[in-house]
Design a protein around this motif. Structure first.
Motif, short mmCIF file in Angstrom:
data_model
loop_
_atom_site.label_atom_id
_atom_site.label_comp_id
_atom_site.label_asym_id
_atom_site.label_seq_id
_atom_site.Cartn_x
_atom_site.Cartn_y
_atom_site.Cartn_z
N SER A 1 0.83 -1.21 0.00
CA SER A 1 0.00 0.00 0.00
C SER A 1 0.86 1.26 0.00
O SER A 1 0.51 2.26 -0.63
CB SER A 1 -0.94 0.00 1.21
OG SER A 1 -0.23 0.19 2.42
N ILE A 2 2.01 1.21 0.70
CA ILE A 2 2.92 2.36 0.70
C ILE A 2 3.42 2.63 -0.71
O ILE A 2 3.48 3.78 -1.16
CB ILE A 2 4.12 2.11 1.65
CG1 ILE A 2 3.64 2.09 3.10
CG2 ILE A 2 5.19 3.17 1.48
CD1 ILE A 2 4.70 1.64 4.08
N VAL A 3 3.80 1.55 -1.41
CA VAL A 3 4.29 1.70 -2.78
C VAL A 3 3.20 2.29 -3.68
O VAL A 3 3.45 3.20 -4.47
CB VAL A 3 4.76 0.33 -3.33
CG1 VAL A 3 5.13 0.45 -4.81
CG2 VAL A 3 5.96 -0.16 -2.53
N LEU A 4 1.97 1.77 -3.54
CA LEU A 4 0.87 2.25 -4.37
C LEU A 4 0.52 3.70 -4.06
O LEU A 4 0.27 4.50 -4.95
CB LEU A 4 -0.37 1.36 -4.17
CG LEU A 4 -0.28 -0.05 -4.75
CD1 LEU A 4 -1.52 -0.85 -4.37
CD2 LEU A 4 -0.13 0.00 -6.26
N ILE B 1 1.27 0.43 -15.17
CA ILE B 1 0.39 -0.70 -15.51
C ILE B 1 0.88 -1.98 -14.84
O ILE B 1 0.09 -2.74 -14.26
CB ILE B 1 0.33 -0.88 -17.04
CG1 ILE B 1 -0.34 0.34 -17.69
CG2 ILE B 1 -0.44 -2.15 -17.40
CD1 ILE B 1 -0.26 0.37 -19.20
N ILE B 2 2.19 -2.22 -14.92
CA ILE B 2 2.76 -3.42 -14.30
C ILE B 2 2.54 -3.42 -12.80
O ILE B 2 2.21 -4.45 -12.20
CB ILE B 2 4.28 -3.52 -14.62
CG1 ILE B 2 4.48 -3.79 -16.12
CG2 ILE B 2 4.94 -4.62 -13.80
CD1 ILE B 2 5.91 -3.68 -16.59
N LEU B 3 2.68 -2.25 -12.18
CA LEU B 3 2.51 -2.12 -10.73
C LEU B 3 1.08 -2.45 -10.31
O LEU B 3 0.86 -3.12 -9.30
CB LEU B 3 2.88 -0.70 -10.29
CG LEU B 3 2.99 -0.44 -8.79
CD1 LEU B 3 4.07 -1.32 -8.17
CD2 LEU B 3 3.29 1.02 -8.53
N ILE B 4 0.11 -2.01 -11.11
CA ILE B 4 -1.30 -2.29 -10.80
C ILE B 4 -1.58 -3.79 -10.90
O ILE B 4 -2.24 -4.37 -10.03
CB ILE B 4 -2.21 -1.51 -11.76
CG1 ILE B 4 -2.12 0.00 -11.45
CG2 ILE B 4 -3.66 -1.98 -11.63
CD1 ILE B 4 -2.82 0.88 -12.46
N VAL B 5 -1.04 -4.43 -11.95
CA VAL B 5 -1.26 -5.87 -12.14
C VAL B 5 -0.62 -6.67 -11.00
O VAL B 5 -1.24 -7.57 -10.43
CB VAL B 5 -0.69 -6.33 -13.50
CG1 VAL B 5 -0.75 -7.84 -13.63
CG2 VAL B 5 -1.45 -5.67 -14.65
N ILE B 6 0.63 -6.33 -10.68
CA ILE B 6 1.34 -7.04 -9.60
C ILE B 6 0.63 -6.83 -8.26
O ILE B 6 0.51 -7.77 -7.46
CB ILE B 6 2.81 -6.56 -9.52
CG1 ILE B 6 3.58 -7.02 -10.76
CG2 ILE B 6 3.48 -7.07 -8.25
CD1 ILE B 6 5.01 -6.51 -10.84
N SER B 7 0.14 -5.62 -8.03
CA SER B 7 -0.54 -5.31 -6.77
C SER B 7 -1.81 -6.15 -6.62
O SER B 7 -2.10 -6.68 -5.54
CB SER B 7 -0.89 -3.82 -6.71
OG SER B 7 0.27 -3.04 -6.77
N ALA B 8 -2.57 -6.26 -7.71
CA ALA B 8 -3.79 -7.08 -7.68
C ALA B 8 -3.46 -8.54 -7.41
O ALA B 8 -4.14 -9.21 -6.61
CB ALA B 8 -4.54 -6.93 -9.00
N LEU C 1 6.48 8.87 -6.81
CA LEU C 1 7.66 8.29 -7.47
C LEU C 1 7.73 8.72 -8.93
O LEU C 1 8.81 9.04 -9.44
CB LEU C 1 7.60 6.76 -7.38
CG LEU C 1 7.84 6.15 -5.99
CD1 LEU C 1 7.48 4.67 -6.00
CD2 LEU C 1 9.28 6.33 -5.55
N SER C 2 6.57 8.73 -9.58
CA SER C 2 6.52 9.16 -10.98
C SER C 2 6.93 10.63 -11.09
O SER C 2 7.71 10.99 -11.98
CB SER C 2 5.10 8.97 -11.52
OG SER C 2 4.97 9.52 -12.80
N GLU C 3 6.40 11.46 -10.20
CA GLU C 3 6.76 12.88 -10.21
C GLU C 3 8.24 13.09 -9.92
O GLU C 3 8.89 13.96 -10.50
CB GLU C 3 5.90 13.64 -9.20
CG GLU C 3 4.44 13.75 -9.60
CD GLU C 3 3.61 14.48 -8.57
OE1 GLU C 3 4.16 14.79 -7.48
OE2 GLU C 3 2.43 14.76 -8.84
N TYR C 4 8.76 12.28 -9.00
CA TYR C 4 10.17 12.39 -8.62
C TYR C 4 11.08 12.14 -9.83
O TYR C 4 12.08 12.86 -10.04
CB TYR C 4 10.48 11.38 -7.51
CG TYR C 4 11.92 11.35 -7.07
CD1 TYR C 4 12.43 12.32 -6.23
CD2 TYR C 4 12.77 10.32 -7.50
CE1 TYR C 4 13.75 12.29 -5.82
CE2 TYR C 4 14.09 10.29 -7.09
CZ TYR C 4 14.57 11.26 -6.24
OH TYR C 4 15.89 11.23 -5.85
N VAL C 5 10.71 11.13 -10.63
CA VAL C 5 11.50 10.81 -11.83
C VAL C 5 11.33 11.90 -12.88
O VAL C 5 12.31 12.37 -13.48
CB VAL C 5 11.08 9.43 -12.40
CG1 VAL C 5 11.76 9.18 -13.74
CG2 VAL C 5 11.43 8.32 -11.42
#
Length: 292
Positions: A35-38, A165-172, A44-48
């Motif tokens: 949940s912290i990652v999500l 997209i990958i993060l959403i799939v892995i999270s699910a 994280l996206s803004e940081y990059v």
């Protein structure tokens, strides 16, 4: 001898309860980490994206007041996050460190120009926005040239979308696995008391009467497991605060509150539902089926 048997049963029950509590807490810690990652995915996206910037090459022999005016104008704009002035000497020093040799000594003069290193806010780092901003920066009379890494920008924007997209799939997928782990832990705990459930049925206890103590215990198990998991997570986050700086936001306390609430809610909900479904299964079993 009669007294030792209840003690053994009580100790066995306590051990199984503690084991289940630890198992649920560990799974909830993993869920909390996820949940912290999500919750910080956007950050994280803004940081990059905010590492993307322009180099504005300034015209030679500009007065200091003109450079300061330009820098203040840029800092006041809605799309610029920060600016850094690099004079000719600093630029030469940095390039010498990168090359490992003094090029100005070889050439006999410093060919570099003063420049402004401009960092942008994340919403203005798309390819189209950067093309428009390039023209805006070139319109300033103090600027002679504008540079930014177009290929790197395209690559970052493309990869950020893919990673999301990958993060959403892995999270699910992980959430489904974590749910299964807690469910199996609860089922094993109830399985150890299947004969007690059957005995209560044989003496005429209703299904709701049988469910009550198990559901009450599952709620306590979920609450205690959530509290333990949240304690570990908060301790870990603030212990490694410096190491995770830039990746996890600490100033926004609402993010931590959401994580705590999410872990607590999932811990109680999964424990309750797992107990409910497991109980219904054992309540339907006949005595002979309890041995399989």
């Amino acid at each position: 001898m009669a007294n030792s048997t209840p003690k053994r049963l009580k100790k066995r029950f306590l051990n199984s309860w503690i084991t289940s509590l630890i198992s649920i807490s560990l799974v909830l810690i993993l869920l909390g980490t996820l949940s912290i990652v999500l919750l910080n995915a956007r950050h994280l996206s803004e940081y990059v994206r905010e590492k993307i910037g322009f180099t504005l090459v300034l015209k030679d022999n500009l007065k200091e007041v003109e450079i300061i005016r330009l820098q203040k104008t840029l800092n006041a704009s809605k799309y610029v996050k920060s600016t850094r002035f690099i004079d000719k000497e600093t630029a030469a020093k940095e390039l010498t460190e990168e090359l490992g040799e003094d090029f100005s000594g070889f050439l006999g003069y410093n060919p570099l120009f003063a420049s402004l290193d401009v960092k942008l806010y994340a919403p203005y780092t798309s390819s189209d926005s950067l093309l428009r901003l390039e023209q805006v920066f070139l319109a300033y009379p103090q600027v002679s040239e504008v540079y930014y890494q177009k290929d790197l920008v395209s690559l970052i924007n493309k990869n950020v979308r893919k990673i999301s997209i990958i993060l959403i799939v892995i999270s699910a997928l992980l959430t489904f696995i974590f749910f299964g782990l807690i469910n199996n832990t609860i089922r094993i705990l109830i399985y150890s008391e299947r004969f007690t459930i059957n005995t209560m049925q044989m003496v005429g206890a209703s299904k709701n009467f049988i469910r009550k103590p198990f559901l009450r215990r599952s709620l306590l198990l979920g609450i205690y497991g959530s509290v333990l998991a949240n304690t570990v997570l908060i301790f870990a986050i603030y212990t490694y605060k410096k190491e995770l700086q830039g990746l996890i936001t600490y100033n926004d306390f609402s993010t931590t509150l959401v994580m705590i609430a999410l872990v607590f809610f999932l811990g109680v909900l999964i424990s309750f539902l797992s107990t409910w479904f497991a109980l219904n299964k054992f309540l339907r079993l006949k005595f002979d089926e309890l041995f399989y």
